[in-house]
Design a protein around this motif. Structure first.
Motif, mmCIF file in Angstrom:
data_model
loop_
_atom_site.group_PDB
_atom_site.id
_atom_site.type_symbol
_atom_site.label_atom_id
_atom_site.label_comp_id
_atom_site.label_asym_id
_atom_site.label_seq_id
_atom_site.Cartn_x
_atom_site.Cartn_y
_atom_site.Cartn_z
ATOM 1 N N ASN A 77 125.537 82.581 68.641
ATOM 2 C CA ASN A 77 125.211 81.457 67.761
ATOM 3 C C ASN A 77 124.618 80.259 68.489
ATOM 4 O O ASN A 77 124.241 79.272 67.846
ATOM 5 C CB ASN A 77 126.463 81.020 67.000
ATOM 6 N N SER A 78 124.540 80.315 69.795
ATOM 7 C CA SER A 78 124.050 79.171 70.559
ATOM 8 C C SER A 78 122.577 78.879 70.265
ATOM 9 O O SER A 78 122.151 77.721 70.269
ATOM 10 C CB SER A 78 124.236 79.424 72.061
ATOM 11 N N GLY A 79 121.795 79.924 70.016
ATOM 12 C CA GLY A 79 120.375 79.724 69.752
ATOM 13 C C GLY A 79 120.128 78.854 68.536
ATOM 14 O O GLY A 79 119.223 78.011 68.525
ATOM 15 N N TRP A 80 120.948 79.044 67.495
ATOM 16 C CA TRP A 80 120.800 78.220 66.284
ATOM 17 C C TRP A 80 121.092 76.756 66.597
ATOM 18 O O TRP A 80 120.410 75.856 66.093
ATOM 19 C CB TRP A 80 121.744 78.728 65.198
ATOM 20 N N LEU A 81 122.109 76.507 67.429
ATOM 21 C CA LEU A 81 122.449 75.126 67.780
ATOM 22 C C LEU A 81 121.341 74.485 68.614
ATOM 23 O O LEU A 81 120.988 73.318 68.402
ATOM 24 C CB LEU A 81 123.779 75.093 68.534
ATOM 25 N N VAL A 82 120.789 75.248 69.542
ATOM 26 C CA VAL A 82 119.705 74.716 70.377
ATOM 27 C C VAL A 82 118.488 74.377 69.523
ATOM 28 O O VAL A 82 117.900 73.282 69.638
ATOM 29 C CB VAL A 82 119.323 75.728 71.478
ATOM 30 N N GLU A 83 118.085 75.295 68.653
ATOM 31 C CA GLU A 83 116.894 75.062 67.843
ATOM 32 C C GLU A 83 117.114 73.970 66.797
ATOM 33 O O GLU A 83 116.171 73.269 66.405
ATOM 34 C CB GLU A 83 116.455 76.366 67.168
#
Length: 441
Positions: free
Chosen positions: A400-406
């Motif tokens: 889920n980190s990618g969603w937070l970064v984007e």
């Protein structure tokens, strides 16, 4: 005289190598080699392939999904442990048959990757191969952990835990560097083939040692089940399930599991966020990122060899754990606060290095506590549970980190990791993790 003289050397030549349960150097060597081999799928899934994918245009969401799914098998270790505590080929020992089978399947998976040779656009196929590799290595990992609880004396456990994680870090470093170089100059097929040969050769060395005296070296050779194996191996599901259930429902155990899960926040950040941060934001090549990761694993391995033993001896396990949580939360918050002003690579490399080393050391300290409160009769299941929960948390946070970064940017992701780490500290304090006066879960 001639017959007697020739018979003695022949008898000596047939003498088996020492069993792991009776020879400290042999068991340390076997466990170190097995943990080193865990670095092969970890180095591929966490370092080499994410960097390679980032260099070939993969997004943070794609890389986060790849890492999260590839690492999911590490969260199913309780299932592996239940199966091993219930079933085994007793003439080869409680865990050794599972270890050798897992290593053989890992070689087969790497050979399959070499034959199919998926490209950077084949993320689904790459994910499937890395998922399979991690399934194989988690079975081996659970078996090795259970064997360690079975045959390693209490006085050796802090040292062996340090060596285990140091060896795993060395393995990740070696695989990260080797795979990074091969991917940059060759193809995935040659990378997988080289790694398959490495795993196969090391597995042959491990296969030379019996778990306990008198057992079979291989399924078709002579030997019989040891007394310890007969006494400890469960013949029914209920003793295993009830023992694991009793350990899980204890409030201190639940808090310990929550704390260890939160402690993996920075590892999840390094797994899934750092590849795009370094390659796409800072302009690194995938080869340079793999080299840095390899170096960090070597440094972490060196620290893991000596630092946990010294910290536990000087400050006690509880204080050492608290100190690591506080230092990690502080450094992660500093990273978030300074991110907007990063003009070069210095702060990124310094903070990443410190946070990775601290994360590895904290994992080692948690494993020391997990081994102290594990019951040898159900060690594979119980210890697997202790390791599966933080691995599940790491996989979920990576995915889920990618969603937070984007959605919020890298600085906000650093702040989120700092908050999760502090939550882990609170859980460990409430659960009295590291309190030597309350060892029983």
């Amino acid at each position: 005289m001639t017959n007697a003289a020739t018979a003695a050397p022949a008898s000596a030549a047939r003498r088996p190598l020492p069993a792991l349960s009776e020879h400290k150097i042999a068991r340390f060597a076997a466990i170190i080699v097995l943990y080193f081999l865990q670095g092969v799928p970890l180095g591929l899934a966490l370092v080499a392939l994410p960097g390679w994918l980032a260099e070939n245009g993969a997004t943070p969401v794609q890389i986060g999904g790849f890492v999260g799914i590839a690492m999911l098998p590490w969260s199913t270790k309780l299932f592996n442990g239940l199966v091993m505590d219930r079933f085994t080929f007793k003439p080869m020992g409680r865990r050794r048959g599972w270890i050798l089978l897992s290593q053989a399947l890992m070689v087969a998976a790497l050979l399959g990757m070499a034959v199919t040779a998926p490209g950077a656009s084949d993320i689904a196929l790459l994910t499937a191969f890395c998922f399979t590799l991690n399934v194989c290595v988690t079975f081996a990992d659970v078996a090795v952990d259970g064997m360690t609880v079975d045959i390693v004396p209490e006085a050796e456990r802090t040292a062996i835990n340090s060596l285990m994680f140091a060896s795993q870090s060395f393995g990740v470093a070696a695989c990260s560097y080797l795979a990074g170089q091969l991917l940059a100059s060759g193809s995935l097929a040659s990378t997988a083939l080289v790694l398959a040969v490495m795993v196969g050769c090391a597995s042959v060395f491990v296969a030379l040692f019996r778990e306990r005296p008198g057992e079979r070296l291989l399924p078709w050779t002579r030997g019989q089940a040891s007394r310890e194996c007969e006494e400890r191996q469960n013949s029914a599901w209920w003793p295993i399930l009830s023992g694991v259930f009793r350990s899980v429902i204890a409030p201190r155990t639940l808090l310990f599991l929550l704390g260890t899960g939160c402690a993996c926040a920075m590892l999840a950040f390094i797994d899934a966020v750092n590849p795009t941060l370094a390659v796409q934001h800072l302009g690194w090549s995938s080869e340079r990122y793999a080299s840095l990761s390899a170096l960090l694993n070597l440094v972490a391995a060196g620290f893991a060899l000596f630092v946990p033993v010294a910290l536990v001896r000087w400050f006690g396990l509880k204080r050492a754990i608290i100190g690591h949580f506080v230092a990690m939360a502080a450094l992660t918050a500093i990273a978030g606060a300074t991110f907007a002003g990063w003009q070069d690579d210095i702060l990124f490399m310094a903070l990443t290095s410190a946070l990775y080393v601290l994360s590895v050391l904290l994992v080692v300290l948690h494993v020391v506590w997990a081994m102290r409160i594990s019951n040898p009769a159900i060690a594979a299941s119980q210890f697997a549970l202790f390791m599966a929960v933080p691995n599940l948390a790491r996989s979920i946070m990576s995915g889920n980190s990618g969603w937070l970064v984007e959605g919020s940017g890298y600085a906000a992701t650093y702040y989120a990791a700092a908050g999760i780490i502090l939550l882990g500290l609170v859980c460990c304090l409430l659960g009295r993790v590291g309190n030597d006066r309350a060892v029983a879960p």
